[in-house]
Design an enzyme around this catalytic site. Structure first.
Site, PDB file in Angstrom:
ATOM      1  N   HIS A 161       0.794  -1.233   0.000  1.00  0.00           N
ATOM      2  CA  HIS A 161       0.000   0.000   0.000  1.00  0.00           C
ATOM      3  C   HIS A 161       0.823   1.278   0.000  1.00  0.00           C
ATOM      4  O   HIS A 161       0.279   2.356  -0.182  1.00  0.00           O
ATOM      5  CB  HIS A 161      -0.967   0.020   1.188  1.00  0.00           C
ATOM      6  CG  HIS A 161      -0.290   0.317   2.495  1.00  0.00           C
ATOM      7  ND1 HIS A 161       0.300  -0.649   3.254  1.00  0.00           N
ATOM      8  CD2 HIS A 161      -0.090   1.482   3.161  1.00  0.00           C
ATOM      9  CE1 HIS A 161       0.822  -0.111   4.341  1.00  0.00           C
ATOM     10  NE2 HIS A 161       0.609   1.185   4.309  1.00  0.00           N
TER      11      HIS A 161
HETATM   12  C1  UD1 Z   1      -2.387   5.693   4.992  1.00  0.00           C
HETATM   13  C2  UD1 Z   1      -1.182   6.322   5.645  1.00  0.00           C
HETATM   14  C3  UD1 Z   1      -0.052   5.305   5.762  1.00  0.00           C
HETATM   15  C4  UD1 Z   1      -0.532   4.032   6.443  1.00  0.00           C
HETATM   16  C5  UD1 Z   1      -1.781   3.510   5.759  1.00  0.00           C
HETATM   17  C6  UD1 Z   1      -2.345   2.323   6.510  1.00  0.00           C
HETATM   18  C7  UD1 Z   1      -0.862   8.719   5.227  1.00  0.00           C
HETATM   19  C8  UD1 Z   1      -0.130   9.732   4.442  1.00  0.00           C
HETATM   20  N1  UD1 Z   1      -0.682   7.445   4.871  1.00  0.00           N
HETATM   21  O1  UD1 Z   1      -2.018   5.357   3.664  1.00  0.00           O
HETATM   22  O2  UD1 Z   1       0.994   5.845   6.526  1.00  0.00           O
HETATM   23  O3  UD1 Z   1       0.488   3.072   6.390  1.00  0.00           O
HETATM   24  O4  UD1 Z   1      -2.773   4.532   5.711  1.00  0.00           O
HETATM   25  O5  UD1 Z   1      -3.190   1.551   5.707  1.00  0.00           O
HETATM   26  O6  UD1 Z   1      -1.566   9.057   6.141  1.00  0.00           O
HETATM   27  N2  UD1 Z   1      -9.118   4.504   0.051  1.00  0.00           N
HETATM   28  C9  UD1 Z   1     -10.340   3.894  -0.136  1.00  0.00           C
HETATM   29  N3  UD1 Z   1     -11.050   3.552   0.976  1.00  0.00           N
HETATM   30  C10 UD1 Z   1     -10.620   3.781   2.239  1.00  0.00           C
HETATM   31  C11 UD1 Z   1      -9.387   4.402   2.417  1.00  0.00           C
HETATM   32  C12 UD1 Z   1      -8.639   4.756   1.315  1.00  0.00           C
HETATM   33  O7  UD1 Z   1     -10.778   3.666  -1.258  1.00  0.00           O
HETATM   34  O8  UD1 Z   1     -11.324   3.426   3.193  1.00  0.00           O
HETATM   35  C13 UD1 Z   1      -8.315   4.836  -1.156  1.00  0.00           C
HETATM   36  C14 UD1 Z   1      -8.589   6.236  -1.687  1.00  0.00           C
HETATM   37  O9  UD1 Z   1      -8.510   6.166  -3.066  1.00  0.00           O
HETATM   38  C15 UD1 Z   1      -7.409   7.031  -1.145  1.00  0.00           C
HETATM   39  C16 UD1 Z   1      -6.292   5.995  -1.118  1.00  0.00           C
HETATM   40  O10 UD1 Z   1      -6.930   4.773  -0.791  1.00  0.00           O
HETATM   41  O11 UD1 Z   1      -7.094   8.140  -1.925  1.00  0.00           O
HETATM   42  C17 UD1 Z   1      -5.193   6.287  -0.121  1.00  0.00           C
HETATM   43  O12 UD1 Z   1      -5.734   6.453   1.193  1.00  0.00           O
HETATM   44  P1  UD1 Z   1      -4.957   7.374   2.264  1.00  0.00           P
HETATM   45  O13 UD1 Z   1      -5.617   7.263   3.577  1.00  0.00           O
HETATM   46  O14 UD1 Z   1      -4.730   8.725   1.717  1.00  0.00           O
HETATM   47  O15 UD1 Z   1      -3.523   6.718   2.320  1.00  0.00           O
HETATM   48  P2  UD1 Z   1      -3.114   5.204   2.543  1.00  0.00           P
HETATM   49  O16 UD1 Z   1      -2.377   4.766   1.328  1.00  0.00           O
HETATM   50  O17 UD1 Z   1      -4.274   4.411   3.002  1.00  0.00           O
HETATM   51  N1  UDP Z   2      -4.114  -5.794   8.269  1.00  0.00           N
HETATM   52  C1  UDP Z   2      -5.397  -6.330   8.320  1.00  0.00           C
HETATM   53  N2  UDP Z   2      -5.999  -6.684   7.149  1.00  0.00           N
HETATM   54  C2  UDP Z   2      -5.391  -6.550   5.936  1.00  0.00           C
HETATM   55  C3  UDP Z   2      -4.076  -6.005   5.905  1.00  0.00           C
HETATM   56  C4  UDP Z   2      -3.478  -5.621   7.094  1.00  0.00           C
HETATM   57  O1  UDP Z   2      -5.967  -6.479   9.406  1.00  0.00           O
HETATM   58  O2  UDP Z   2      -6.017  -6.899   4.917  1.00  0.00           O
HETATM   59  C5  UDP Z   2      -3.481  -5.390   9.536  1.00  0.00           C
HETATM   60  C6  UDP Z   2      -2.088  -5.930   9.766  1.00  0.00           C
HETATM   61  O3  UDP Z   2      -2.117  -7.230  10.328  1.00  0.00           O
HETATM   62  C7  UDP Z   2      -1.503  -4.892  10.712  1.00  0.00           C
HETATM   63  C8  UDP Z   2      -2.121  -3.597  10.214  1.00  0.00           C
HETATM   64  O4  UDP Z   2      -3.298  -3.980   9.493  1.00  0.00           O
HETATM   65  O5  UDP Z   2      -1.923  -5.130  12.038  1.00  0.00           O
HETATM   66  C9  UDP Z   2      -1.167  -2.891   9.317  1.00  0.00           C
HETATM   67  O6  UDP Z   2      -1.803  -1.893   8.620  1.00  0.00           O
HETATM   68  P1  UDP Z   2      -1.221  -1.295   7.264  1.00  0.00           P
HETATM   69  O7  UDP Z   2      -0.360  -2.281   6.593  1.00  0.00           O
HETATM   70  O8  UDP Z   2      -2.393  -0.756   6.539  1.00  0.00           O
HETATM   71  O9  UDP Z   2      -0.401  -0.024   7.771  1.00  0.00           O
HETATM   72  P2  UDP Z   2       1.089   0.203   8.301  1.00  0.00           P
HETATM   73  O10 UDP Z   2       1.341  -0.724   9.434  1.00  0.00           O
HETATM   74  O11 UDP Z   2       2.015   0.006   7.153  1.00  0.00           O
HETATM   75  O12 UDP Z   2       1.083   1.637   8.716  1.00  0.00           O
END
Ligand code: UD1
Ligand code: UDP
Length: 360
Positions: free
Chosen positions: A205
Site C-alpha cells: 500500500h
Molecule cells: C495511509 C497512511 C499510511 C498508512 C496507511 C495504513 C498517510 C499519508 N498514509 O495510507 O501511513 O500506512 O494509511 O493503511 O496518512 N481509500 C479507499 N477507501 C478507504 C481508504 C482509502 O478507497 O477506506 C483509497 C482512496 O482512493 C485514497 C487511497 O486509498 O485516496 C489512499 O488512502 P490514504 O488514507 O490517503 O492513504 P493510505 O495509502 O491508506
Molecule cells: N491488516 C489487516 N488486514 C489486511 C491487511 C493488514 O488487518 O487486509 C493489519 C495488519 O495485520 C496490521 C495492520 O493492518 O496489524 C497494518 O496496517 P497497514 O499495513 O495498513 O499499515 P502500516 O502498518 O504500514 O502503517
C-alpha cells in the site's frame, strides 16, 4: 492515585484502530476517553471491521474527512480536531503512528497548548520522500510525551535532541496480537486450494510502490514468479493502482478484499512467507515466526532485519523471488518490541507514574 484524566484520542487509519484497541481498553478503566475518528479510512473493510472485532468503543466524533490530497485532507482534519479540542480541553491528546491523522491531531493540540502524547514515537526511515517520515518527525517535535517501541526509536529521538519525557514502553501492536492469536484461527478465510504453510501472503500500500508504475510492476512480476500460491488482500490504494496499469493476476495469485484483523492474523501465522511494505505486518511476521520479505528499500523496524527474519528487497522481481525462496531461518528469534504489556506502560506514563522502561 491521581485524578481521572480526559484524553482525546485521534485515529483514522487501519493500523491506528488496531493500536487504539490496546490502549483504550486500559485507559477507560480509570479515565475518560473521547475517541475521534478522522474518517481517513472509511470502507467497512478498512475501518468498521476493526471496531467490531477488537471491541473498540464507537467513536464519539467522526469527522468523515475521507480521501483527498495531503494538504486538503490534513487541513480538514486540523479544523475538525481543533473544534473537538476546544470543546473538551483534555489533559492529553493521544496520537498514533505516522499518518496524516497523526500529524493533524498533534498539530491541532500543540497550537492550543494541549499536551500531546505520541504512541510509536521515534521511528525513522531516514527517507524524507515518504509522507510518513514527515508526519513522524513533525509529530515527535511537537509532542510532550514520546512513547517509544524500541531502543532504536529512543536513540533516534536523542539524535534529534529529544531526550525529555521519552519513555521506552514497547509496542502496543504486540499487546493486540497477544490477545488476538487465540481467536484468529476461527477467522481463517475460506480460500479454495489454500494449504497451511505452503502459500505466500502479500500486502502492498505504500505510496512509493503504488504511485510508481515501474515499482508496482516489479512487485507484481515478483509475486507472479513465486512457485506457490500467493494470497493478496488488496488495499484500496493498490487496487486502484493495479487497475490503472491494467495488470491481470495469474491463477496462483489470489486477490482478495482487505481482511479483518483476526483473519489477517490467521493468514499470517499459516503463511510460508510474508511479502509486504507494511510497517505493522513486518513486526507481526517476526512475532509469529514467519519469514518476511519487505518490499521497500529501508525499514524502521531494523531489528527484524538484523535478527535475520526480514529481508529488504525493494521492488526488484529477482530479489523478491530469491528472498522468498530462502530456507526457513535458523536464527534465534529473541523477543522484540516489548512483552505485550505496552498499553499499561503508556497509560502509566500519561498518569505521570509508573516504571516506564521495558527491555527488548
Ligand atoms: C495511509 C497512511 C499510511 C498508512 C496507511 C495504513 C498517510 C499519508 N498514509 O495510507 O501511513 O500506512 O494509511 O493503511 O496518512 N481509500 C479507499 N477507501 C478507504 C481508504 C482509502 O478507497 O477506506 C483509497 C482512496 O482512493 C485514497 C487511497 O486509498 O485516496 C489512499 O488512502 P490514504 O488514507 O490517503 O492513504 P493510505 O495509502 O491508506
Ligand atoms: N491488516 C489487516 N488486514 C489486511 C491487511 C493488514 O488487518 O487486509 C493489519 C495488519 O495485520 C496490521 C495492520 O493492518 O496489524 C497494518 O496496517 P497497514 O499495513 O495498513 O499499515 P502500516 O502498518 O504500514 O502503517
Amino acid at each position: 492515585m491521581s485524578k481521572p484524566l480526559t484524553i482525546v484520542t485521534i485515529v483514522g487509519a487501519r493500523p491506528q484502530f488496531i493500536k487504539a484497541a490496546a490502549i483504550s481498553r486500559v485507559l477507560r478503566q480509570r479515565h475518560r476517553e473521547v475517541l475521534v475518528h478522522t474518517g481517513q479510512h472509511y470502507d467497512a473493510s478498512m475501518s468498521a471491521v476493526f471496531f467490531q472485532e477488537l471491541d473498540i468503543p464507537e467513536p464519539d466524533v467522526n469527522l468523515a474527512v475521507g480521501s483527498a490530497s495531503h494538504g486538503a485532507q490534513t487541513g480538514a482534519m486540523l479544523a475538525g480536531i481543533e473544534e473537538v479540542l476546544l470543546a473538551e480541553r483534555p489533559d492529553w491528546t493521544l496520537v498514533y503512528g505516522d499518518t496524516n491523522s497523526t500529524l493533524a491531531g498533534a498539530l491541532a493540540a500543540a497550537k492550543l497548548h494541549i499536551p500531546v502524547a505520541h504512541v510509536e514515537a521515534g521511528l525513522r526511515s531516514f527517507n524524507r520522500a515518504m509522507p510518513e517520515e514527515i508526519n513522524r518527525v513533525l509529530t515527535d517535535h511537537v509532542s510532550d510525551l514520546l512513547l517509544c517501541p524500541s531502543q532504536t526509536a529512543v536513540d533516534n529521538l536523542a539524535r534529534e535532541g529529544i531526550t525529555h519525557r521519552v519513555a521506552l514502553v514497547g509496542d502496543v501492536m504486540a499487546d493486540v496480537l497477544r490477545l488476538a492469536v487465540e481467536r484468529a484461527d476461527a477467522a481463517l478465510p475460506d480460500i479454495p486450494g489454500v494449504e497451511s504453510g505452503a502459500y505466500a501472503l502479500a500486502t502492498v500500500h505504500r505510496a512509493e510502490n503504488t504511485d510508481d508504475p515501474a515499482r508496482l510492476r516489479g512487485i507484481l512480476t515478483g509475486l507472479s514468479s513465486l512457485e506457490m500460491m500467493v494470497i493478496f488482500p488488496v488495499h484500496p490504494r493498490a487496487r486502484r493502482a493495479i487497475a490503472t496499469i491494467g495488470w491481470t493476476p495469474p491463477d496462483h495469485v489470489r486477490l482478495i478484499e482487505p481482511v479483518g484483523y483476526l483473519s489477517m492474523v490467521a493468514l499470517m501465522r499459516s503463511a510460508r512467507v510474508i511479502l509486504t511494505d507494511s510497517g505493522g505486518v513486518q513486526k507481526e511476521a517476526y512475532w509469529l515466526g514467519v519469514p518476511c520479505v519487505t518490499l521497500r528499500d529501508e525499514t524502521e523496524w531494523v531489528e527484524t532485519v538484523t535478527h535475520g527474519w526480514n529481508t529488504l528487497v525493494g521492488a526488484d522481481p529477482e530479489q523478491i523471488v530469491a528472498a522468498a525462496r530462502q530456507p526457513y531461518p535458523s536464527m534465534p528469534r529473541p523477543p522484540l518490541y516489548g512483552d505485550g504489556h505496552a498499553a499499561e506502560r503508556c497509560v502509566a506514563a500519561l498518569e505521570g507514574v509508573g516504571r516506564l522502561k521495558v527491555e527488548g
